[in-house]
Design a protein around this motif. Structure first.
Motif, PDB file in Angstrom:
ATOM      1  N   LEU A 151      27.461  47.749  38.849  1.00  0.00           N
ATOM      2  CA  LEU A 151      28.665  47.648  38.275  1.00  0.00           C
ATOM      3  C   LEU A 151      28.812  46.439  37.187  1.00  0.00           C
ATOM      4  O   LEU A 151      28.032  45.391  37.245  1.00  0.00           O
ATOM      5  CB  LEU A 151      29.890  46.757  39.593  1.00  0.00           C
ATOM      6  N   VAL A 152      29.344  46.602  36.230  1.00  0.00           N
ATOM      7  CA  VAL A 152      29.230  45.697  35.065  1.00  0.00           C
ATOM      8  C   VAL A 152      30.850  45.206  34.865  1.00  0.00           C
ATOM      9  O   VAL A 152      31.570  46.098  34.174  1.00  0.00           O
ATOM     10  CB  VAL A 152      28.963  46.494  33.553  1.00  0.00           C
ATOM     11  N   LEU A 153      31.284  44.005  35.060  1.00  0.00           N
ATOM     12  CA  LEU A 153      32.483  43.328  35.150  1.00  0.00           C
ATOM     13  C   LEU A 153      32.562  42.803  33.515  1.00  0.00           C
ATOM     14  O   LEU A 153      31.605  42.056  33.167  1.00  0.00           O
ATOM     15  CB  LEU A 153      32.871  42.317  36.038  1.00  0.00           C
ATOM     16  N   GLN A 154      33.433  43.400  32.500  1.00  0.00           N
ATOM     17  CA  GLN A 154      33.477  42.964  31.337  1.00  0.00           C
ATOM     18  C   GLN A 154      34.458  42.157  30.962  1.00  0.00           C
ATOM     19  O   GLN A 154      35.621  42.098  31.416  1.00  0.00           O
ATOM     20  CB  GLN A 154      33.369  44.247  30.361  1.00  0.00           C
ATOM     21  N   GLY A 155      34.367  41.331  29.706  1.00  0.00           N
ATOM     22  CA  GLY A 155      35.345  40.567  29.128  1.00  0.00           C
ATOM     23  C   GLY A 155      35.914  39.264  30.228  1.00  0.00           C
ATOM     24  O   GLY A 155      37.001  38.924  30.256  1.00  0.00           O
ATOM     25  N   LEU A 156      34.748  38.767  30.902  1.00  0.00           N
ATOM     26  CA  LEU A 156      35.250  37.829  31.816  1.00  0.00           C
ATOM     27  C   LEU A 156      35.854  36.624  31.138  1.00  0.00           C
ATOM     28  O   LEU A 156      36.253  35.659  31.769  1.00  0.00           O
ATOM     29  CB  LEU A 156      34.219  37.626  32.988  1.00  0.00           C
ATOM     30  N   HIS A 157      35.304  36.484  29.797  1.00  0.00           N
ATOM     31  CA  HIS A 157      35.630  35.218  29.054  1.00  0.00           C
ATOM     32  C   HIS A 157      37.101  35.312  28.883  1.00  0.00           C
ATOM     33  O   HIS A 157      37.694  34.258  28.188  1.00  0.00           O
ATOM     34  CB  HIS A 157      35.054  35.142  27.951  1.00  0.00           C
ATOM     35  N   ARG A 158      37.815  36.557  29.405  1.00  0.00           N
ATOM     36  CA  ARG A 158      39.287  36.580  28.921  1.00  0.00           C
ATOM     37  C   ARG A 158      40.041  36.669  30.355  1.00  0.00           C
ATOM     38  O   ARG A 158      41.122  36.562  30.322  1.00  0.00           O
ATOM     39  CB  ARG A 158      39.698  37.829  28.134  1.00  0.00           C
ATOM     40  N   THR A 159      39.266  37.054  31.584  1.00  0.00           N
ATOM     41  CA  THR A 159      39.982  37.310  32.868  1.00  0.00           C
ATOM     42  C   THR A 159      39.658  36.469  33.788  1.00  0.00           C
ATOM     43  O   THR A 159      40.490  36.263  34.781  1.00  0.00           O
ATOM     44  CB  THR A 159      39.757  38.722  33.086  1.00  0.00           C
ATOM     45  N   TRP A 160      38.678  35.482  33.971  1.00  0.00           N
ATOM     46  CA  TRP A 160      38.326  34.676  34.822  1.00  0.00           C
ATOM     47  C   TRP A 160      38.345  33.314  34.493  1.00  0.00           C
ATOM     48  O   TRP A 160      37.691  32.787  33.695  1.00  0.00           O
ATOM     49  CB  TRP A 160      36.846  35.137  35.563  1.00  0.00           C
ATOM     50  N   PRO A 161      39.213  32.435  35.015  1.00  0.00           N
ATOM     51  CA  PRO A 161      39.327  30.918  34.733  1.00  0.00           C
ATOM     52  C   PRO A 161      38.385  30.146  34.669  1.00  0.00           C
ATOM     53  O   PRO A 161      37.930  29.499  33.403  1.00  0.00           O
ATOM     54  CB  PRO A 161      40.270  30.500  36.068  1.00  0.00           C
ATOM     55  N   ALA A 162      37.224  30.267  35.676  1.00  0.00           N
ATOM     56  CA  ALA A 162      36.093  29.399  35.362  1.00  0.00           C
ATOM     57  C   ALA A 162      35.213  29.762  33.972  1.00  0.00           C
ATOM     58  O   ALA A 162      34.915  28.797  33.366  1.00  0.00           O
ATOM     59  CB  ALA A 162      35.272  29.219  36.688  1.00  0.00           C
TER      60      ALA A 162
END
Length: 450
Positions: A151-162
C-alpha cells in the motif's frame, strides 16, 4: 555511520546548513529584500532539526560528499530521535488514514508483483451523502494487503498534520520542494522491481525491517521525463551485478538516495512501514528551459527558415544551424538574471505550500483586530519584498500584493518573522493605518494571529 565515499565531486553547490527561504532575489527591482523564514514552525532551528533527523553527518559534509552524488546510510543510534519516526506516521496512523479519513485516489496506490493495481480494485462509492465512485474502501484494501500487496499512501505532506509540519521544515533546510509517501509492505513481500527515481529521496524506516539493494545509476542525474522504464534492460542488467549497498533498514534508520540510483526493497520477517521523502529539486536544465522561453524575445531566433529548405538534408540545415547558434549565443550573453530568477520563482514557489491556515480562526482574528493584537508571518511562506518608488511590492507564491511606499518600514518588521503588536508597527501615521495594513495582510494570508 555507514556511507559510500564519493568517487569525485560533481561540482555541485553545497547545501547551506541553514538556507534562506528559497527566495530568489529580484535584482531588477531597486532595494529588493528577499525575506527569510519566520521563527517557530518552519524556522531555521526547526529546519536544522528536521535535516538532522535524516542524516548522521553535519550539513556541510552532507552537502559536499553526498547531496546529488552518493547514498548515505544513517543508523538510528546515530540520529537524534531515539523514538525513530513513529511520531511522523505510525502503523496505527496508517490504519486511521485507510479506514476513517475518507481517502480518495490518488492518495492511495496499491502494487503487487511489481505492477500498480487498477484503482477499481480498492475503491468504490462513498455511501449516502458522498455520491462519489473513487473512495478507498477499507475491506478491499485489507484483502489486497493480506494477499501480499504493498500500500502506498501518497501526498502525506498535504494530508497528515505531523508530516505537513516536518516536510515544510525539511524543505526549508534543503531549499527545495518536497513530497512524502508511505509504503506499507506485508512480511516477505516486495512492492516494486528494481528501478530508479527522478528525484532524490530520504527513506525513513518507521516500523519493521526492509532489505534494500542499491546499485549505481545507468543514467546519472535523470530528468523527470527520463523515467527508468525507457532503460528497463539496462536497469535489469545492472541489478544483477554486485550492489553498491546491501543493507537491512531497522526502525529509526534513514537512507538518502540521489536521483538515478537503482534500488529495490523487500520486507523481512514482519510487515514494514517506511516513509519516502521525495526532493523535487530544480536542475540546471530547468534554467535552460527558462532561458529558451525568454529567448523568444529575440527576433533573429523567431525568424522563419528559408523557403524550400530540405529539412532532411544536413547540408541544407547546417548554415541555418550555424546562424541560429550564433544568434542564441548573442542573446544568452545579454540574458537578465532577474528575468530568469522570476521565472524560476514562478516554477518553484507554488510547489511548496506554507503552513496550513485556519479559515475560521483567521476570519475571527480579522474581525476582532485592535492595536493590542499580536500577529506574525505565516510559517513557511515564500515571499519577497521590493521597494519601487511610490510603492512596495510583496511577491508571494501565488500572487503579488502592491501597497503604498509608507508601508515599507512596517512590512519589514512584520516579515522579519517575530511576533509583533499591531500598535507598535513603525512608519505609519496612526493606529487606523496600522490596523488597515494588518487586516489586508491577514486577508491575504501573509500574517496569522500569534
Amino acid at each position: 555511520m555507514t556511507r559510500l565515499d564519493p568517487p569525485g565531486g560533481h561540482g555541485r553547490p553545497a547545501v547551506p546548513s541553514v538556507p534562506p527561504d528559497a527566495a530568489p532575489r529580484d535584482t531588477a527591482a531597486p532595494h529588493g529584500v528577499a525575506e527569510a523564514a519566520a521563527p517557530g514552525s518552519g524556522s531555521a532551528s526547526t529546519a536544522e532539526a528536521a535535516l538532522a533527523r535524516c542524516v548522521s553527518v553535519e550539513p556541510a559534509k552532507f552537502a559536499a560528499a553526498h547531496w546529488g552524488q552518493t547514498p548515505l546510510l544513517s543508523r538510528a543510534a546515530e540520529l537524534p530521535n531515539p523514538a525513530g519516526f513513529t511520531d511522523l506516521l505510525s502503523p496505527a496512523d496508517a490504519d486511521e488514514l485507510l479506514s476513517r479519513r475518507g481517502l480518495r485516489t490518488p492518495f492511495l496506490r496499491v502494487a503487487k508483483d511489481g505492477q500498480v493495481l487498477p484503482a477499481a480494485r480498492y475503491t468504490g462509492g462513498g455511501g449516502a451523502g458522498a455520491e462519489i465512485g473513487d473512495q478507498v474502501l477499507d475491506e478491499k484494501v485489507m484483502r489486497l494487503y493480506a494477499d501480499g500487496a504493498t500500500l502506498v499512501l501518497q501526498g502525506l505532506h498535504r494530508t497528515w498534520p505531523a508530516l505537513i509540519d516536518f516536510t515544510r521544515d525539511l524543505s526549508l533546510a534543503v531549499g527545495q520542494p518536497m513530497q512524502v509517501n508511505a509504503y506499507l509492505t506485508p512480511a516477505g513481500n516486495q512492492g516494486f522491481a528494481t528501478h530508479y527515481d527522478t528525484h532524490d529521496v530520504f527513506v525513513l524506516q518507521v516500523d519493521g525491517r526492509k532489505h534494500w539493494r542499491i546499485h549505481p545509476p545507468v543514467l546519472p542525474d535523470p530528468l523527470e521525463r527520463q523515467q527508468w522504464g525507457g532503460r528497463a534492460d539496462e536497469v535489469t542488467a545492472t541489478a544483477q551485478g554486485e550492489p553498491a549497498l546491501d543493507v537491512v533498514l531497522e526502525p529509526g534508520d534513514a537512507l538518502y538516495l540521489p536521483r538515478g540510483w537503482l534500488h529495490s526493497a523487500q520486507a523481512q520477517d514482519s510487515s514494514s512501514l517506511h516513509l519516502t521523502v521525495g526532493i523535487r529539486a530544480l536542475t540546471r536544465y530547468a534554467m535552460v528551459e527558462e532561458l529558451l522561453a525568454l529567448a523568444a524575445e529575440d527576433r533573429r531566433l523567431r525568424a522563419t527558415l528559408p523557403l524550400g529548405t530540405d529539412l532532411a538534408d544536413p547540408d541544407a540545415i547546417e548554415p541555418e544551424l550555424t546562424e541560429t547558434v550564433e544568434a542564441l549565443r548573442d542573446w544568452l550573453l545579454r540574458a537578465d538574471p532577474a528575468e530568469v530568477a522570476a521565472r524560476l520563482r514562478q516554477r518553484a514557489w507554488p510547489a511548496s505550500r506554507p503552513a496550513p491556515l485556519r479559515p475560521l480562526a483567521q476570519a475571527a482574528a480579522i474581525a476582532a483586530l485592535d492595536a493590542d493584537s499580536r500577529v506574525t508571518v505565516r510559517p513557511g511562506l515564500r515571499r519577497q519584498l521590493d521597494e519601487q518608488g511610490e510603492q512596495v511590492v510583496l511577491r508571494l507564491f501565488d500572487r503579488t500584493v502592491t501597497l503604498p511606499a509608507q508601508c515599507a518600514a512596517a512590512l519589514r518588521v512584520l516579515l522579519a518573522g517575530s511576533v509583533v503588536r499591531v500598535g507598535d508597527l513603525p512608519g505609519l501615521d496612526d493606529d487606523a493605518d496600522r490596523l488597515t495594513l494588518t487586516r489586508r495582510l491577514l486577508r491575504e494570508a501573509v500574517l496569522v494571529p500569534a
